[in-house]
Design an enzyme around this catalytic site. Structure first.
Site, PDB file in Angstrom:
ATOM      1  N   GLU A  56      -0.660  18.565  54.903  1.00  0.00           N
ATOM      2  CA  GLU A  56      -0.490  19.964  55.274  1.00  0.00           C
ATOM      3  C   GLU A  56      -0.867  20.219  56.732  1.00  0.00           C
ATOM      4  O   GLU A  56      -1.609  21.149  57.043  1.00  0.00           O
ATOM      5  CB  GLU A  56      -1.307  20.861  54.340  1.00  0.00           C
ATOM      6  CG  GLU A  56      -0.871  20.716  52.885  1.00  0.00           C
ATOM      7  CD  GLU A  56      -1.547  21.683  51.923  1.00  0.00           C
ATOM      8  OE1 GLU A  56      -2.715  22.049  52.171  1.00  0.00           O
ATOM      9  OE2 GLU A  56      -0.905  22.053  50.931  1.00  0.00           O
ATOM     10  N   ASP A  80      -1.079  20.678  42.043  1.00  0.00           N
ATOM     11  CA  ASP A  80      -2.057  21.443  42.805  1.00  0.00           C
ATOM     12  C   ASP A  80      -2.750  22.505  41.952  1.00  0.00           C
ATOM     13  O   ASP A  80      -2.424  23.685  42.072  1.00  0.00           O
ATOM     14  CB  ASP A  80      -1.358  22.108  43.998  1.00  0.00           C
ATOM     15  CG  ASP A  80      -2.355  22.691  44.991  1.00  0.00           C
ATOM     16  OD1 ASP A  80      -3.557  22.464  44.805  1.00  0.00           O
ATOM     17  OD2 ASP A  80      -1.912  23.366  45.931  1.00  0.00           O
ATOM     18  N   GLU A 117      -7.983  29.822  42.575  1.00  0.00           N
ATOM     19  CA  GLU A 117      -6.805  30.041  43.421  1.00  0.00           C
ATOM     20  C   GLU A 117      -5.541  30.393  42.626  1.00  0.00           C
ATOM     21  O   GLU A 117      -4.840  31.336  42.955  1.00  0.00           O
ATOM     22  CB  GLU A 117      -6.553  28.784  44.262  1.00  0.00           C
ATOM     23  CG  GLU A 117      -5.288  28.873  45.090  1.00  0.00           C
ATOM     24  CD  GLU A 117      -5.045  27.627  45.940  1.00  0.00           C
ATOM     25  OE1 GLU A 117      -5.855  26.688  45.900  1.00  0.00           O
ATOM     26  OE2 GLU A 117      -4.028  27.622  46.650  1.00  0.00           O
TER      27      GLU A 117
HETATM   28  C1  BDP Z   1      -4.077  23.992  48.139  1.00  0.00           C
HETATM   29  C2  BDP Z   1      -4.596  25.213  48.824  1.00  0.00           C
HETATM   30  C3  BDP Z   1      -4.933  25.005  50.261  1.00  0.00           C
HETATM   31  C4  BDP Z   1      -5.799  23.776  50.398  1.00  0.00           C
HETATM   32  C5  BDP Z   1      -5.103  22.588  49.792  1.00  0.00           C
HETATM   33  C6  BDP Z   1      -5.976  21.349  49.752  1.00  0.00           C
HETATM   34  O1  BDP Z   1      -3.629  26.230  48.695  1.00  0.00           O
HETATM   35  O2  BDP Z   1      -5.575  26.153  50.714  1.00  0.00           O
HETATM   36  O3  BDP Z   1      -6.113  23.525  51.718  1.00  0.00           O
HETATM   37  O4  BDP Z   1      -4.791  22.861  48.457  1.00  0.00           O
HETATM   38  O5  BDP Z   1      -6.504  21.061  48.691  1.00  0.00           O
HETATM   39  O6  BDP Z   1      -4.312  24.193  46.788  1.00  0.00           O
HETATM   40  O7  BDP Z   1      -6.115  20.662  50.749  1.00  0.00           O
END
Ligand code: BDP
Length: 625
Positions: free
Chosen positions: A258, A333, A361
């Protein structure tokens, strides 16, 4: 006289009601000061002297006790107890167990690593946090003097107590999307102040680090892990850190994920990156925790849930001994339900940590009641705990008075910690224990059941039958099943995950589809591959199923979908009724606060059902029953 008594009673009632703000968590022992506590000075002794209601406790350090963090508690005929442990930390864990009421037990933690991951940014914001701002107020720590305000010290001490009462042994202080400043000398000094508070509670501090730190704060022109200057920069940093915090736990790293930098930026592998950091920490006994949450870049077109295995399998067995791989429980996720992540099957020669999300979340955030112990137990029924080296929880704590922003969500923090110590505990026992400690009203079957059923309710009103990621972009709160944006990666779009069309709905990951099933061990591989044997919970995760296909329940897929959404909404109604009827057991302050949240949860559940069914109906063309 009578009037005075009435006024005084009212005053006292108001005072005590006011005290019920949730700030004491599950540690609501009254100060008694009646016990004689023999043994070494330390937090264990202090806590027992203050709160133990029995007459006499002896703390006994036995160097031969078989575990450095465990303890035993024995009770003599006269009621006096002895807590035996190898270390001060073991005694402390024993003290909290004794305060919980445990007697005649020997206990040691199951996982060597039991760690809370804070996604807290150093500016005080919290990524995916729903309980206010960060408790680590870095700005308020004076690194030159090594001081902080007494309020902050108290808060961090209370926090450490709470973690220690559950037997956790590590805290990652900052977000995995790490700001490089955290490794500057000023922040290392601030970290020392925090570490000094946490140490007496058996907690090691860790930091999330930005892989490009040597460039971003070190003045180098590269962060290539095979570059000697880069390796030296990290070695110097490690030296500086351990000088300040000799028991520093190590680094948590989100690399090439990401948008975060990583060894891939230089054509290097995860092992090159992790091993270079591991070598820097090794002289001091530190650990690198490397995350497998990596997708995108190198995997164009590959099913997202398969990417972690594709990416990390070539690294299996090649990491240094002080590297651990940390993976989320599911392959996508933190959805309300996912099958377990097959990386736990595939990486046979790499020690692994399971990452669980305690913060909500994708589960209604700070508003819904979803007790997560059943979800985590479900995970452990697929991934045997003895195959894991550790367990990490993404924290739901902030600076809200009640820590979690929602009184009932404290239970998830509690459940995470209890399962980290002993994953064999049942969800029911944890719920009962937490309710008893938190509301102190004996065994309440109705509330226990309410909590135990809440997770299934959430799955049903949000995304039943294996549907996943129907969330709104960015904030992941409400439903957006039609979500699609041409300028976004496809893996962020709900339509990519449900693939609804005129024939049916679901993602074909069977051997006739992306073949994600092939990443699983037997028997799951074959069971999941065939829609007739695939558990209904995962059906649309692994298969694209026709709207009118008959299911084992006697309903068609469309009917089953409608039915489960209905069940989810009905269950929330039940939760409200159960909670309402528990009013006499709960102080009015906390009861009202939670009731308000339940109203929101109910409205949201209805909205989820309506939005999703109306959307899918556009394809099925069938009536919503
Ligand atoms: C996702 C989240 C994000 C996190 C990412 C992670 O939306 O904010 O940074 O995972 O785990 O669930 O790195």
């Amino acid at each position: 006289m009578r009037i005075i008594i009435i006024i005084a009673t009212l005053f006292i009632t108001t005072l005590s009601a006011h005290a019920e703000d949730g700030s004491r968590l599950w540690m609501r022992w009254e100060e008694s000061g009646t016990a004689i506590v023999n043994g070494p000075d330390g937090v264990a002794k202090d806590e027992l002297q203050r709160y133990f209601t029995g007459r006499e406790v002896t703390l006994f350090v036995d160097p031969d006790f078989p575990d450095s963090e465990g303890y035993s508690i024995s009770k003599a005929v006269d009621g006096a107890i002895t807590i035996t442990a190898q270390t001060a930390t073991g005694l402390l864990h024993g003290a909290y167990a004794a305060l919980r009421g445990d007697r005649d037990v020997t206990s040691r933690p199951f996982f060597p690593i039991r760690i809370m991951n804070h996604w807290d940014n150093i500016d005080g914001s919290v990524e995916r946090g729903y309980a206010g701002k960060s408790i680590f107020k870095w700005d308020e720590i004076d690194e030159k003097r090594g001081t902080m305000s007494s309020d902050l010290r108290l808060r961090l001490t209370q926090y450490s107590r709470a973690e220690a009462s559950l037997g956790l042994n590590g805290v990652v202080l900052n977000n995995v999307n790490a700001q490089p400043q955290v490794l500057t000398s000023a922040y290392i000094k601030k970290m020392k102040v925090i570490a000094d508070i946490m140490r007496p509670y058996g907690l090691h501090v860790y930091l999330s680090v930005n892989f490009a730190s040597p460039m971003l704060i070190g003045g180098l022109t590269t962060a290539d892990p095979l570059n000697d200057d880069v390796a030296r920069w990290w070695q110097k940093k490690a030296k500086e850190i351990y000088k300040a915090v000799p028991d520093f736990g190590g680094f948590l790293v989100k690399a090439n994920s990401e948008g975060q930098p990583g060894p891939g930026d230089y054509g290097r592998s995860h092992t090159d990156g992790a091993n270079m950091l591991a070598d820097a920490l090794a002289p001091y006994g530190g650990t690198v925790i490397w995350r497998s949450f990596v997708y995108g870049a190198n995997h164009k077109g590959e099913d997202r849930v398969m990417q972690a295995v594709s990416e990390f399998l070539p690294c299996d067995g090649l990491f240094r001994e002080n590297v651990l791989l940390q993976s989320k429980n599911g392959p996508l996720d933190f959805q309300p339900r996912e099958p377990y992540a097959p990386i736990f099957d595939r990486m046979q020669n790499t020690p692994q940590i399971a990452e669980l999300q305690v913060t909500m979340e994708y589960l209604g955030q700070g508003n819904h009641v979803v007790f997560l112990a059943p979800m985590w137990k479900e995970f452990f029924s697929f991934v045997r705990p003895d195959r894991l080296k550790g367990i990490a929880g993404v924290s739901n704590v902030g600076d809200a008075v009640n820590w979690c922003g929602h009184d009932l969500l404290q239970a998830n923090w509690y459940a995470f910690g209890r399962l980290a110590w002993d994953p064999t505990l049942s969800a029911r026992d944890i719920a009962r224990e937490w309710l008893q400690l938190t509301f102190g009203q004996g065994d309440n079957e109705s509330l226990t059941t309410m909590m135990l059923r809440s997770r299934e309710a959430c799955v049903n009103y949000m995304m039943p039958l294996g549907l996943h990621h129907l969330f709104m972009f960015d904030h992941h709160y409400g439903p957006q099943p039609d979500g699609f944006r041409a300028d976004y990666p496809l893996e962020w779009c709900p339509v990519y995950y449900h693939k609804a069309d005129s024939i049916g709905v679901g993602f074909n990951r069977s051997s006739s589809g992306t073949n994600a099933v092939a990443q699983y061990d037997l028997p799951w591989r074959t069971l999941y591959d065939d829609p007739r044997t695939c558990p209904l919970e995962y059906l649309l995760w692994f298969h694209h199923v026709a709207w009118d296909a008959p299911l084992t329940t006697g309903r068609t897929l469309w009917q089953e979908l409608c039915w489960r959404y209905r069940m989810g909404v009905d269950e929330v109604e039940n939760i409200k009724i159960k909670y309402k009827s528990a009013a006499p057991l709960i102080d009015s302050e906390r009861h009202e606060a939670v009731s308000r949240k339940l109203d929101i949860m109910q409205a949201d559940a209805r909205l989820w059902r309506q939005t999703c069914l109306e959307y899918f109906q556009r394809f099925s063309k069938m009536e919503i029953e």
